[in-house]
Design a protein around this motif. Sequence first.
Motif, PDB file in Angstrom:
ATOM      1  N   GLU A  83     -53.924 -31.385 -38.506  1.00  0.00           N
ATOM      2  CA  GLU A  83     -53.304 -32.587 -37.939  1.00  0.00           C
ATOM      3  C   GLU A  83     -51.949 -32.247 -37.352  1.00  0.00           C
ATOM      4  O   GLU A  83     -51.181 -31.480 -37.944  1.00  0.00           O
TER       5      GLU A  83
ATOM      6  N   CYS B 288     -51.297 -38.023 -42.495  1.00  0.00           N
ATOM      7  CA  CYS B 288     -51.263 -38.770 -41.235  1.00  0.00           C
ATOM      8  C   CYS B 288     -49.955 -39.517 -41.073  1.00  0.00           C
ATOM      9  O   CYS B 288     -49.196 -39.726 -42.025  1.00  0.00           O
TER      10      CYS B 288
ATOM     11  N   CYS C 254     -59.233 -41.101 -44.344  1.00  0.00           N
ATOM     12  CA  CYS C 254     -59.296 -40.531 -42.989  1.00  0.00           C
ATOM     13  C   CYS C 254     -58.298 -41.161 -42.024  1.00  0.00           C
ATOM     14  O   CYS C 254     -58.126 -40.660 -40.909  1.00  0.00           O
ATOM     15  N   ALA C 255     -57.637 -42.254 -42.415  1.00  0.00           N
ATOM     16  CA  ALA C 255     -56.619 -42.860 -41.545  1.00  0.00           C
ATOM     17  C   ALA C 255     -55.811 -43.872 -42.337  1.00  0.00           C
ATOM     18  O   ALA C 255     -56.314 -44.479 -43.287  1.00  0.00           O
TER      19      ALA C 255
ATOM     20  N   LYS D 222     -63.604 -42.282 -45.822  1.00  0.00           N
ATOM     21  CA  LYS D 222     -64.820 -41.815 -45.159  1.00  0.00           C
ATOM     22  C   LYS D 222     -66.078 -42.513 -45.675  1.00  0.00           C
ATOM     23  O   LYS D 222     -67.004 -42.770 -44.912  1.00  0.00           O
TER      24      LYS D 222
ATOM     25  N   ASN E  77     -64.721 -41.647 -39.780  1.00  0.00           N
ATOM     26  CA  ASN E  77     -63.941 -40.424 -39.599  1.00  0.00           C
ATOM     27  C   ASN E  77     -62.573 -40.656 -38.966  1.00  0.00           C
ATOM     28  O   ASN E  77     -61.602 -40.007 -39.341  1.00  0.00           O
ATOM     29  N   LYS E  78     -62.464 -41.571 -37.998  1.00  0.00           N
ATOM     30  CA  LYS E  78     -61.188 -41.846 -37.339  1.00  0.00           C
ATOM     31  C   LYS E  78     -61.031 -43.341 -37.094  1.00  0.00           C
ATOM     32  O   LYS E  78     -62.005 -44.029 -36.767  1.00  0.00           O
TER      33      LYS E  78
ATOM     34  N   ILE F 144     -58.213 -46.043 -35.080  1.00  0.00           N
ATOM     35  CA  ILE F 144     -56.984 -46.258 -34.330  1.00  0.00           C
ATOM     36  C   ILE F 144     -56.859 -47.730 -33.972  1.00  0.00           C
ATOM     37  O   ILE F 144     -57.850 -48.454 -33.878  1.00  0.00           O
TER      38      ILE F 144
ATOM     39  N   HIS G  98     -62.385 -37.335 -32.788  1.00  0.00           N
ATOM     40  CA  HIS G  98     -61.053 -37.907 -32.614  1.00  0.00           C
ATOM     41  C   HIS G  98     -61.113 -39.025 -31.590  1.00  0.00           C
ATOM     42  O   HIS G  98     -62.002 -39.043 -30.725  1.00  0.00           O
TER      43      HIS G  98
ATOM     44  N   CYS H 274     -62.894 -40.240 -26.400  1.00  0.00           N
ATOM     45  CA  CYS H 274     -63.612 -39.829 -27.603  1.00  0.00           C
ATOM     46  C   CYS H 274     -63.857 -38.329 -27.558  1.00  0.00           C
ATOM     47  O   CYS H 274     -64.515 -37.827 -26.636  1.00  0.00           O
TER      48      CYS H 274
END
Length: 337
Positions: free
Chosen positions: A72, A110, A148-149, A163, A192-193, A195, A237, A248
Amino acid sequence: VLEYDGAFWRRIPVPGTTFLYGLSVGSDDIIYVGGIGQIGMIRDNESGGKAFTSLIEHLPPEELPFIEEIWEVNATDQGVFFGGDTKVLRWKDGHLDVFAPDTDSVIFDCWSGSRYFVQGIGHGLFTIVGDRLEPVSRHRVFREETVCAMLDWEDGSFLVATKSDGLYLLRPNGLEPFVTEVDTFIRDKVLNKVIALSSGNLALGTFHGGVAVVDRGGRFVRLLDESTGLPNQTMVHLAEDREGGLWCSLGSGLARINLRSPISFFDQSNGLRSVLVWSMERHDGVLHLGTNSGLFRLNRPEEQPGRAIFESVPGMQGEVAALISLPDGLLAAIDEE
C-alpha cells in the motif's frame, strides 16, 4: 508505471524492482510508488518527462531487510505511507520513519481520509499519531477478520470493510454492523476494495463478482460485472477520476466505467437474443419490447442483484409491431404468422 493522458499511454521506468503494487499522487503532484524491494517517487524532470528517484537510501541500514514487498502507498497531509508485510514506513520532511506493531505481520494498513490505520494479526487495530503507533481497538473483527478498507464517516465514525464479514461502523463507543442490501453478495464474492465516490455512493469491489454500488444508507444502486461489459470480475483496485469515471484494476487488464452515462445498453447477456425491436412501451413501471420474436419484459431477479434480464412473455411469440399502455392493460399488435 503507465501514465495515460486521455489519448496516449506513456511508460515510466522504475528500476530496482520486478513488480509494483501501490502508487499514490501527492498534493504536490509527485507520484509515490512501492513494490518488491523498492519505494520512491516520480517527478517531472528537466526534459519535460518524468523520472523515478528511489528512497531506499534514506532507510536505516538495519531496516533494509524489511524492503521486500510494499502493498500500500498513501500520500497524505501527514506524510507518505508505505505499508508492507510487517512494518509501515512514513516519508516526511525528508526522512523515513518506521512503525512496527508488536505482531508477526501487518494484515492491512490504509488512510481513511483523516487517520492512518494499521491492523495487526491477533492484536487488533492501531493508528499512527505523531511519531507513535497507538492502539484503537481489540475487537474480535480487528483481531480475526481481514480488513480491506476504512473510510471517514459521519460524526467522527469510520466505515470498516472486511473481506468476508461485511461492513461495520467504528464509533467512539464501539463497533456495530453496517447493514446493506448486498451483504450476502459481498460475503460470497469476497470484498476487496471500497472507495467513496463523488456522488456520495460507495463502490464495493469484489474478487469474484465485480463492483456493487450502494448509497450511504446501504441501499443497492447498481452492479458492474461481466454482464455490463467488464472483461473480468476480479477487482484488485478502484479509483475515481476527475470526470467521475471509475477505474478498475482487474485480475487481468484495466477498465474504466462511465458512472455518469445516462445510457444503458442491453444485449444477449441481458436475455435479448438476435431480435429486431419494433416497439417499446413502459407499462406498470416495467419496460416491454415488441420484437420479431415476441414480447419481452425487463425483470430484475432477486437472486442476481443489479442484473436486468429481458424475459419472453408466454403466449406472445409472434411479431409484435406496436405496444400501447392503458390503465387496464397493455395492448399489443401481433402478427402470428
